[in-house]
Scaffold this motif. Structure first.
Motif, PDB file in Angstrom:
ATOM      1  N   ILE A 338      66.614  99.290  38.764  1.00 59.26           N
ATOM      2  CA  ILE A 338      66.418 100.258  39.837  1.00 59.26           C
ATOM      3  C   ILE A 338      64.953 100.148  40.226  1.00 59.26           C
ATOM      4  CG2 ILE A 338      66.408 102.691  40.513  1.00 59.26           C
ATOM      5  CD1 ILE A 338      69.194 101.652  40.179  1.00 59.26           C
ATOM      6  N   VAL A 339      64.721  99.807  41.471  1.00 58.28           N
ATOM      7  CA  VAL A 339      63.350  99.577  41.920  1.00 58.28           C
ATOM      8  C   VAL A 339      63.061 100.442  43.146  1.00 58.28           C
ATOM      9  CG1 VAL A 339      63.280  97.222  41.026  1.00 58.28           C
ATOM     10  CG2 VAL A 339      64.070  97.629  43.363  1.00 58.28           C
ATOM     11  N   GLU A 340      61.789 100.613  43.415  1.00 57.17           N
ATOM     12  CA  GLU A 340      61.359 101.313  44.619  1.00 57.17           C
ATOM     13  C   GLU A 340      60.707 100.320  45.566  1.00 57.17           C
ATOM     14  OE1 GLU A 340      60.564 105.980  43.574  1.00 57.17           O
ATOM     15  OE2 GLU A 340      58.858 104.611  43.559  1.00 57.17           O
ATOM     16  N   VAL A 341      61.143 100.365  46.811  1.00 53.48           N
ATOM     17  CA  VAL A 341      60.618  99.474  47.844  1.00 53.48           C
ATOM     18  C   VAL A 341      60.026 100.345  48.945  1.00 53.48           C
ATOM     19  CG1 VAL A 341      61.182  97.571  49.411  1.00 53.48           C
ATOM     20  CG2 VAL A 341      62.482  97.867  47.289  1.00 53.48           C
ATOM     21  N   GLU A 342      58.919  99.905  49.492  1.00 50.92           N
ATOM     22  CA  GLU A 342      58.289 100.684  50.558  1.00 50.92           C
ATOM     23  C   GLU A 342      59.071 100.532  51.852  1.00 50.92           C
ATOM     24  OE1 GLU A 342      54.029 100.828  52.895  1.00 50.92           O
ATOM     25  OE2 GLU A 342      54.020 100.613  50.711  1.00 50.92           O
ATOM     26  N   GLY A 343      59.480 101.658  52.410  1.00 51.93           N
ATOM     27  CA  GLY A 343      60.248 101.660  53.640  1.00 51.93           C
ATOM     28  C   GLY A 343      59.409 101.991  54.847  1.00 51.93           C
ATOM     29  N   PRO A 344      60.034 102.132  56.019  1.00 54.91           N
ATOM     30  CA  PRO A 344      59.309 102.492  57.231  1.00 54.91           C
ATOM     31  C   PRO A 344      58.552 103.800  57.035  1.00 54.91           C
ATOM     32  CG  PRO A 344      61.570 101.860  57.741  1.00 54.91           C
ATOM     33  CD  PRO A 344      61.475 101.964  56.253  1.00 54.91           C
ATOM     34  N   GLY A 345      57.312 103.822  57.479  1.00 59.08           N
ATOM     35  CA  GLY A 345      56.516 105.031  57.332  1.00 59.08           C
ATOM     36  C   GLY A 345      55.914 105.200  55.959  1.00 59.08           C
ATOM     37  N   GLY A 346      56.134 104.211  55.086  1.00 59.87           N
ATOM     38  CA  GLY A 346      55.529 104.264  53.764  1.00 59.87           C
ATOM     39  C   GLY A 346      56.341 104.992  52.706  1.00 59.87           C
ATOM     40  N   GLN A 347      57.538 105.521  53.078  1.00 58.93           N
ATOM     41  CA  GLN A 347      58.323 106.227  52.066  1.00 58.93           C
ATOM     42  C   GLN A 347      58.907 105.239  51.073  1.00 58.93           C
ATOM     43  OE1 GLN A 347      59.530 105.477  55.080  1.00 58.93           O
ATOM     44  NE2 GLN A 347      61.714 105.937  55.305  1.00 58.93           N
ATOM     45  N   LYS A 348      59.138 105.728  49.860  1.00 55.09           N
ATOM     46  CA  LYS A 348      59.684 104.901  48.793  1.00 55.09           C
ATOM     47  C   LYS A 348      61.215 104.962  48.827  1.00 55.09           C
ATOM     48  CE  LYS A 348      55.717 103.663  47.087  1.00 55.09           C
ATOM     49  NZ  LYS A 348      55.245 102.256  47.190  1.00 55.09           N
ATOM     50  N   ILE A 349      61.836 103.790  48.895  1.00 55.89           N
ATOM     51  CA  ILE A 349      63.279 103.668  48.943  1.00 55.89           C
ATOM     52  C   ILE A 349      63.761 103.070  47.630  1.00 55.89           C
ATOM     53  CG2 ILE A 349      65.246 102.656  50.156  1.00 55.89           C
ATOM     54  CD1 ILE A 349      63.710 104.592  51.890  1.00 55.89           C
ATOM     55  N   ASP A 360      60.567  81.201  36.240  1.00 50.83           N
ATOM     56  CA  ASP A 360      59.573  80.555  37.099  1.00 50.83           C
ATOM     57  C   ASP A 360      59.742  80.871  38.582  1.00 50.83           C
ATOM     58  OD1 ASP A 360      58.437  79.314  34.895  1.00 50.83           O
ATOM     59  OD2 ASP A 360      59.666  77.513  35.095  1.00 50.83           O
ATOM     60  N   THR A 361      60.957  81.119  39.029  1.00 57.64           N
ATOM     61  CA  THR A 361      61.200  81.301  40.465  1.00 57.64           C
ATOM     62  C   THR A 361      62.016  82.573  40.707  1.00 57.64           C
ATOM     63  OG1 THR A 361      63.195  79.921  40.330  1.00 57.64           O
ATOM     64  CG2 THR A 361      61.124  78.823  40.936  1.00 57.64           C
ATOM     65  N   PRO A 362      61.438  83.734  40.444  1.00 58.71           N
ATOM     66  CA  PRO A 362      62.225  84.971  40.530  1.00 58.71           C
ATOM     67  C   PRO A 362      62.632  85.325  41.950  1.00 58.71           C
ATOM     68  CG  PRO A 362      59.889  85.467  40.250  1.00 58.71           C
ATOM     69  CD  PRO A 362      60.031  83.990  40.077  1.00 58.71           C
ATOM     70  N   GLY A 363      63.770  86.001  42.061  1.00 59.03           N
ATOM     71  CA  GLY A 363      64.170  86.568  43.332  1.00 59.03           C
ATOM     72  C   GLY A 363      63.386  87.841  43.595  1.00 59.03           C
ATOM     73  N   SER A 364      63.534  88.406  44.780  1.00 56.86           N
ATOM     74  CA  SER A 364      62.772  89.602  45.120  1.00 56.86           C
ATOM     75  C   SER A 364      63.391  90.301  46.322  1.00 56.86           C
ATOM     76  CB  SER A 364      61.313  89.239  45.434  1.00 56.86           C
ATOM     77  OG  SER A 364      61.257  88.407  46.587  1.00 56.86           O
ATOM     78  N   ILE A 365      63.009  91.560  46.508  1.00 58.79           N
ATOM     79  CA  ILE A 365      63.368  92.311  47.710  1.00 58.79           C
ATOM     80  C   ILE A 365      62.149  92.280  48.624  1.00 58.79           C
ATOM     81  CG2 ILE A 365      64.127  94.522  48.644  1.00 58.79           C
ATOM     82  CD1 ILE A 365      65.298  95.140  45.878  1.00 58.79           C
ATOM     83  N   ARG A 366      62.233  91.478  49.665  1.00 63.42           N
ATOM     84  CA  ARG A 366      61.080  91.264  50.541  1.00 63.42           C
ATOM     85  C   ARG A 366      61.112  92.159  51.774  1.00 63.42           C
ATOM     86  NH1 ARG A 366      63.609  87.083  49.080  1.00 63.42           N
ATOM     87  NH2 ARG A 366      64.495  86.598  51.121  1.00 63.42           N
ATOM     88  N   SER A 367      62.299  92.591  52.153  1.00 61.11           N
ATOM     89  CA  SER A 367      62.421  93.445  53.330  1.00 61.11           C
ATOM     90  C   SER A 367      63.683  94.274  53.207  1.00 61.11           C
ATOM     91  CB  SER A 367      62.468  92.609  54.615  1.00 61.11           C
ATOM     92  OG  SER A 367      63.607  91.755  54.622  1.00 61.11           O
ATOM     93  N   LEU A 368      63.704  95.418  53.881  1.00 56.93           N
ATOM     94  CA  LEU A 368      64.860  96.304  53.871  1.00 56.93           C
ATOM     95  C   LEU A 368      65.758  96.012  55.069  1.00 56.93           C
ATOM     96  CD1 LEU A 368      62.987  99.522  52.764  1.00 56.93           C
ATOM     97  CD2 LEU A 368      64.450  98.063  51.364  1.00 56.93           C
ATOM     98  N   ALA A 369      66.902  96.663  55.124  1.00 58.72           N
ATOM     99  CA  ALA A 369      67.891  96.379  56.167  1.00 58.72           C
ATOM    100  C   ALA A 369      67.277  96.526  57.559  1.00 58.72           C
ATOM    101  CB  ALA A 369      69.080  97.318  56.023  1.00 58.72           C
ATOM    102  N   PRO A 370      67.518  95.541  58.423  1.00 59.89           N
ATOM    103  CA  PRO A 370      66.926  95.582  59.769  1.00 59.89           C
ATOM    104  C   PRO A 370      67.756  96.410  60.739  1.00 59.89           C
ATOM    105  CG  PRO A 370      68.195  93.586  59.526  1.00 59.89           C
ATOM    106  CD  PRO A 370      68.282  94.306  58.194  1.00 59.89           C
ATOM    107  N   GLN A 371      67.119  96.835  61.819  1.00 55.17           N
ATOM    108  CA  GLN A 371      67.840  97.428  62.930  1.00 55.17           C
ATOM    109  C   GLN A 371      68.568  96.321  63.689  1.00 55.17           C
ATOM    110  OE1 GLN A 371      67.833 100.917  63.661  1.00 55.17           O
ATOM    111  NE2 GLN A 371      66.997 100.845  61.581  1.00 55.17           N
ATOM    112  N   LEU A 372      69.680  96.663  64.331  1.00 54.83           N
ATOM    113  CA  LEU A 372      70.424  95.671  65.104  1.00 54.83           C
ATOM    114  C   LEU A 372      69.519  95.052  66.157  1.00 54.83           C
ATOM    115  CD1 LEU A 372      74.010  96.177  66.543  1.00 54.83           C
ATOM    116  CD2 LEU A 372      72.283  94.866  67.739  1.00 54.83           C
ATOM    117  N   GLY A 373      69.425  93.727  66.134  1.00 54.66           N
ATOM    118  CA  GLY A 373      68.622  93.012  67.119  1.00 54.66           C
ATOM    119  C   GLY A 373      67.131  93.066  66.888  1.00 54.66           C
TER     120      GLY A 373
END
Length: 400
Positions: A338-349, A360-373
């Protein structure tokens, strides 16, 4: 830091459960995932489907929510694949892609003119993964269905529940996520390895029913060897014995016990003050008595008190945690599940973390779900389209 799938480009045409999980896993491992979404508000069945998927309210409110883990590590482009411009864009994207994942009904992609045959002639290295309920062949291929239908056909549902009771309907974890999404990711990864050997892409046909049935490989092995059909609630792994079961505790919570090896069973009996049961682990005539005694004994302490005792005595025991308890479990925290990722506006998600750990090559959460388009202009610009062309297509409704 390099990730396992750095440089791999994935086009994601999926919407519900298995496909988004598959592409989320690929994205977590470093792939560039582009969600191809229909522009404009959902209408007809698409609107009803959005509601069924938990996206009631504003258009794509949950699909585009930063809390939607299945949308993370993805970019979004809105394309009308029924328009001439939309198809042109899609073909150009496919020529540059390594992987396409879709979950249309069999034959739909062909009717749209965006199927594997069309695309592989332009990009022979393309890996095309289609996830469906029953697969691309067989008498059931065109049948509609959902998780419960696939696990019923595969025999999985027949094993869930208590003796003499209707089968227990599990959450949609078996067919949708394990049978479909995870098998899809495995198929794509294996096809990428094969491509390194042959230089060619290929079609990957994933059936949620097939994947669910594959999870029963050992169960079927026992059935084929002995001819005995297991009855739900009566085998050692689904509550048929007292030493592999769940017990209600003093605080109305549950402790899970899995002391099926003789040494673990002996340790359990000692911890419960019933050493006299040790010789009777395999005595079916004593099971009802043992189950009754265990049931009463576990009601004398709280779940956490029992776990503290049993976990120090070399006994297979675990607390049954509810979803609100899991994020604070020390093992879950230590494994960064369970991790916390910085969301829009700086809130923790908060989100579930990446389950596959690499040294050596870990995966990561680089971005959160995008808006359509959200990334349409960026993606089309990278394909070589100019602003005037993009504006014209957006005005015509071909893109968003």
């Amino acid at each position: 830091m390099t990730a396992p799938l750095d440089g791999i480009k994935v086009l994601d045409l999926t919407k519900l459960a298995p496909g988004p999980l598959c592409t989320m896993m690929l994205g977590d491992l470093g792939a560039e995932v582009i969600k191809i979404e229909e522009p404009g508000p959902p209408t007809g069945r698409r609107a009803q489907q959005a509601g069924a998927a938990g996206t009631q309210g504003p258009v794509n409110s949950f699909a585009s929510s930063p809390y939607n883990a299945l949308g993370r590590n993805k970019k979004s482009i809105g394309i009308n694949l029924k328009s001439g411009a939309g198809k042109e864009i899609y073909f150009r994207l496919a020529q540059r892609a390594d992987v396409i994942v879709e979950e249309y009904r069999p034959g739909v992609a062909k009717r749209l003119g965006i199927d594997y045959e069309q695309l592989s002639s332009r990009n022979p290295r393309l890996i095309y993964c289609a996830i469906t309920g029953f697969g691309q062949t067989g008498p059931y291929r065109d049948l509609v269905g959902h998780d419960i239908n696939y696990i019923a056909t595969a025999g999985v549902l027949s094993l869930f529940g208590r003796p003499g009771q209707p089968p227990t309907i599990p959450h949609n974890l078996v067919a949708d996520y394990a049978g479909g999404g995870m098998h899809g990711a495995i198929g794509v990864l294996a096809a990428l390895v094969a491509r390194n050997q042959t230089g060619r892409g290929q079609y990957v046909d994933i059936s949620m029913m097939d994947g669910s049935l594959a999870l029963l490989a050992q169960s079927f092995s026992s059935f084929f060897a002995g001819g005995k059909v297991p009855q739900r609630g009566e085998t050692i792994f689904d509550g048929g014995i007292p030493n592999y079961n769940v017990y209600l505790t003093k605080d109305e919570k549950y402790i899970t016990i899995a002391a099926i090896e003789p040494w673990f069973f002996a340790n359990l009996c000692r911890a419960l003050g019933r050493e006299d049961f040790i010789p009777h682990e395999y005595d079916s005539s004593k099971r009802a008595e043992i189950a009754r005694v265990f049931t009463e004994k576990f009601k004398t302490k709280t779940r956490d008190e029992w776990f503290a005792i049993l976990s120090k005595s070399d006994i297979c025991a675990g607390r049954m945690l509810t979803l609100d308890e899991v994020p604070s479990d020390p093992q879950v925290l230590a494994r960064e599940m369970i991790v916390e990722v910085e969301g829009p506006g700086g809130q923790k998600i908060k989100q579930v973390g990446v389950s596959v750990k690499f040294s050596d090559t870990p995966g990561s959460i680089r971005s959160l779900a995008p808006q359509l388009g959200q990334h349409t202009d960026e993606i089309l610009g990278a394909l070589g389209y100019g602003k005037d062309e993009i504006d014209r297509w957006r005005e015509a409704g071909a893109i968003k």
